[in-house]
Design an enzyme around this catalytic site. Structure first.
Site, PDB file in Angstrom:
ATOM      1  N   ARG A   1      -1.745   1.989   3.042  1.00 50.26           N
ATOM      2  CA  ARG A   1      -1.562   2.300   1.622  1.00 50.26           C
ATOM      3  C   ARG A   1      -0.748   1.232   0.901  1.00 50.26           C
ATOM      4  O   ARG A   1      -1.118   0.803  -0.196  1.00 50.26           O
ATOM      5  CB  ARG A   1      -0.927   3.677   1.455  1.00 50.26           C
ATOM      6  CG  ARG A   1      -1.850   4.809   1.888  1.00 50.26           C
ATOM      7  CD  ARG A   1      -1.169   6.151   1.827  1.00 50.26           C
ATOM      8  NE  ARG A   1      -0.007   6.128   2.715  1.00 50.26           N
ATOM      9  CZ  ARG A   1       1.026   6.942   2.626  1.00 50.26           C
ATOM     10  NH1 ARG A   1       1.073   7.865   1.689  1.00 50.26           N
ATOM     11  NH2 ARG A   1       2.016   6.855   3.479  1.00 50.26           N
TER      12      ARG A   1
ATOM     13  N   ASN B   1      -3.484   9.068   1.635  1.00 47.76           N
ATOM     14  CA  ASN B   1      -3.958   9.534   2.934  1.00 47.76           C
ATOM     15  C   ASN B   1      -4.705  10.846   2.752  1.00 47.76           C
ATOM     16  O   ASN B   1      -4.332  11.665   1.908  1.00 47.76           O
ATOM     17  CB  ASN B   1      -2.788   9.772   3.897  1.00 47.76           C
ATOM     18  CG  ASN B   1      -2.208   8.496   4.445  1.00 47.76           C
ATOM     19  OD1 ASN B   1      -2.833   7.447   4.440  1.00 47.76           O
ATOM     20  ND2 ASN B   1      -0.984   8.578   4.936  1.00 47.76           N
TER      21      ASN B   1
END
Length: 93
Positions: free
Chosen positions: A21, A39
């Site tokens: 990320r 996520n």
């Protein structure tokens, strides 16, 4: 003027717990893209990418590789009909 597009990508493989990320956010910001990355409960990572078509396509290519510790198995890309009005690029979950 470059055409603005929006794409939603779902990246599967070893993509959680490998700084995916943060890497995605940094790579998107380098390309002046807007959107988010998060996520998913199934172990995948999703990203919304909004910006000039060439920059979004370049970012999708980068997602296919991911950062060094990742092992991307597959990527699904959804073309969105309109560009949502999102400012900045955030990690949302």
């Amino acid at each position: 003027m470059r055409r603005k597009i929006a794409r939603k990508a779902r990246v599967m493989g070893q993509v959680q717990g490998v700084a995916f990320r943060a890497w995605t956010q940094a790579e998107a910001q380098k390309r002046d893209l807007h959107g988010w990355v998060r996520n998913n409960d199934d172990g995948s990572v999703s990203a919304m990418l909004i910006g000039p078509d060439d920059a979004v396509e370049e970012m999708l290519d980068r997602l296919r590789d991911g950062p060094g510790a990742a092992a991307v198995r597959d990527i699904e890309v959804e073309e969105l009909p309109a560009s949502p009005d999102i400012s900045g690029f955030e990690i949302t979950g």
